[in-house]
Design a protein around this motif. Structure first.
Motif, PDB file in Angstrom:
ATOM      1  N   SER A  27       7.620   7.394  -0.419  1.00 17.63           N
ATOM      2  CA  SER A  27       6.826   6.010  -0.275  1.00 17.63           C
ATOM      3  C   SER A  27       5.391   6.222  -0.229  1.00 17.63           C
ATOM      4  CB  SER A  27       7.540   5.409   0.896  1.00 17.63           C
ATOM      5  OG  SER A  27       7.126   5.743   2.161  1.00 17.63           O
ATOM      6  N   SER A  28       4.862   5.157  -0.632  1.00 19.12           N
ATOM      7  CA  SER A  28       3.237   5.181  -0.620  1.00 19.12           C
ATOM      8  C   SER A  28       2.768   3.716  -0.155  1.00 19.12           C
ATOM      9  CB  SER A  28       2.627   5.370  -1.724  1.00 19.12           C
ATOM     10  OG  SER A  28       1.154   5.325  -1.666  1.00 19.12           O
ATOM     11  N   GLN A  51      -7.437   2.463   2.291  1.00 24.21           N
ATOM     12  CA  GLN A  51      -6.666   3.678   2.974  1.00 24.21           C
ATOM     13  C   GLN A  51      -5.250   3.924   2.331  1.00 24.21           C
ATOM     14  OE1 GLN A  51      -6.512   2.026   7.021  1.00 24.21           O
ATOM     15  NE2 GLN A  51      -8.356   2.948   7.694  1.00 24.21           N
ATOM     16  N   ALA A  52      -4.901   4.903   2.285  1.00 25.69           N
ATOM     17  CA  ALA A  52      -3.560   5.182   1.328  1.00 25.69           C
ATOM     18  C   ALA A  52      -2.666   6.114   2.111  1.00 25.69           C
ATOM     19  CB  ALA A  52      -3.807   5.468  -0.121  1.00 25.69           C
ATOM     20  N   SER A  53      -1.458   6.221   1.958  1.00 27.07           N
ATOM     21  CA  SER A  53      -0.598   7.227   2.469  1.00 27.07           C
ATOM     22  C   SER A  53       0.562   7.665   1.524  1.00 27.07           C
ATOM     23  CB  SER A  53       0.133   6.834   4.036  1.00 27.07           C
ATOM     24  OG  SER A  53       1.108   6.016   3.557  1.00 27.07           O
ATOM     25  N   LEU A  54       0.963   8.916   1.554  1.00 28.28           N
ATOM     26  CA  LEU A  54       2.132   9.238   0.803  1.00 28.28           C
ATOM     27  C   LEU A  54       3.098   9.993   1.565  1.00 28.28           C
ATOM     28  CD1 LEU A  54       3.518   9.541  -2.068  1.00 28.28           C
ATOM     29  CD2 LEU A  54       2.280  11.760  -2.319  1.00 28.28           C
ATOM     30  N   THR A 234       3.574  -1.577   0.686  1.00 27.70           N
ATOM     31  CA  THR A 234       4.200  -0.234   0.694  1.00 27.70           C
ATOM     32  C   THR A 234       5.163  -0.120  -0.401  1.00 27.70           C
ATOM     33  OG1 THR A 234       4.510  -0.080   3.221  1.00 27.70           O
ATOM     34  CG2 THR A 234       6.174   1.204   1.807  1.00 27.70           C
ATOM     35  N   PHE A 235       5.046   0.985  -1.267  1.00 26.42           N
ATOM     36  CA  PHE A 235       5.771   1.246  -2.530  1.00 26.42           C
ATOM     37  C   PHE A 235       6.569   2.466  -2.196  1.00 26.42           C
ATOM     38  CE2 PHE A 235       1.364  -0.295  -3.485  1.00 26.42           C
ATOM     39  CZ  PHE A 235       1.715  -1.498  -4.291  1.00 26.42           C
ATOM     40  N   SER A 236       8.073   1.910  -2.687  1.00 27.43           N
ATOM     41  CA  SER A 236       9.054   3.249  -2.848  1.00 27.43           C
ATOM     42  C   SER A 236       8.998   3.790  -4.279  1.00 27.43           C
ATOM     43  CB  SER A 236      10.278   2.441  -2.668  1.00 27.43           C
ATOM     44  OG  SER A 236      10.640   1.806  -1.241  1.00 27.43           O
ATOM     45  N   LEU A 237       8.819   5.082  -4.106  1.00 25.52           N
ATOM     46  CA  LEU A 237       8.462   6.013  -5.398  1.00 25.52           C
ATOM     47  C   LEU A 237      10.058   6.682  -5.788  1.00 25.52           C
ATOM     48  CD1 LEU A 237       4.877   7.124  -4.431  1.00 25.52           C
ATOM     49  CD2 LEU A 237       5.698   5.069  -5.757  1.00 25.52           C
TER      50      LEU A 237
END
Length: 237
Positions: A27-28, A51-54, A234-237
């Motif tokens: 997710s990101s 800001q961004a996370s992986l 939040t995105f599910s990848l």
């Protein structure tokens, strides 16, 4: 550097979301905030941050991830990026008690060797307790080479979150940052300082909204009372 207010942060949001989703995989999260504050101290000279996370979570509770944000440490420092890495494990010990432990590594970029010298490791542990009154937390972070200065540093936090209406939450927290080696690091000549924060959280149409009021007992224009607003997806990848 011991008199500066330069601090780093591993934002807890992506870790908490990941830990609470036992079936999570990749997710990101992208977050836009009016100010990137860590323990009440602005990391962007009171300016906005993107800001961004992986993150990748395993069914066993283990997770790994990375998180980045723009930063601004003032006119005499061209550091402009914080990029962090972390790994840990979330454990549901009982139906009410949880434990999240891990290691993080903070890196900085933009001002050549100067920025690189700020890199440092950190260990953390977060104990949670669920009750009819909400979610209580006792959290701690410790670094043995804080901001690359060779000194010890730890943070202790107490927090509580409760839902006052469906989908609407309020979180209260108080934390204390302490330098173990005063000759390596202080805040305005003090070995420690306190930070207080109250925040409202809700979600709408897939976006997470947060409005926080916070203050510290430091006497600084980047650590005084303020309101911080952020919106994340939040995105599910």
């Amino acid at each position: 550097m011991k008199s500066t207010l330069k601090l780093s942060a591993l934002t807890c949001a992506s870790l908490l979301v990941l830990a609470q989703q036992s079936q999570a995989e990749l997710s990101s999260t992208v977050n836009l905030t009016t100010d990137y504050t860590f323990n009440g101290v602005s990391q962007t000279q009171n300016d906005p941050a993107l800001q961004a996370s992986l993150d990748y979570g395993f069914d066993s509770g283990w997770y790994i991830g990375t998180w980045a944000s723009n930063v601004d440490f003032g006119d005499d420092d061209d550091t402009n990026l914080e990029w962090d890495f972390y790994a840990g494990k979330f454990m549901q010990l009982t139906d009410k008690i949880s434990l999240d432990t891990g290691l993080a590594y903070y890196t900085y970029h933009g001002d050549g060797d100067l920025s690189e010298e700020y890199a440092y490791p950190e260990a953390y542990a977060k104990l949670g307790y669920s009750s009819a009154l909400g979610e209580s937390e006792v959290n701690g972070w410790y670094s043995w080479d804080y901001f690359g200065q060779g000194g010890g540093h730890y943070i202790m936090m107490l927090a509580h979150t409760f839902e006052f209406a469906e989908g609407h939450n309020v979180r209260f927290s108080v934390d204390r940052s302490t330098s173990v080696n005063k000759d390596k690091w202080t805040w305005e000549g003090k070995k420690s300082y306190n930070h207080y924060r109250v925040e409202y959280m809700t979600s709408l149409e897939g976006f997470d909204f947060n409005v926080a009021a916070e203050n510290t007992n430091l006497d600084s224009g980047t650590a005084d009372e303020r309101i911080v607003f952020s919106v994340a997806r939040t995105f599910s990848l």
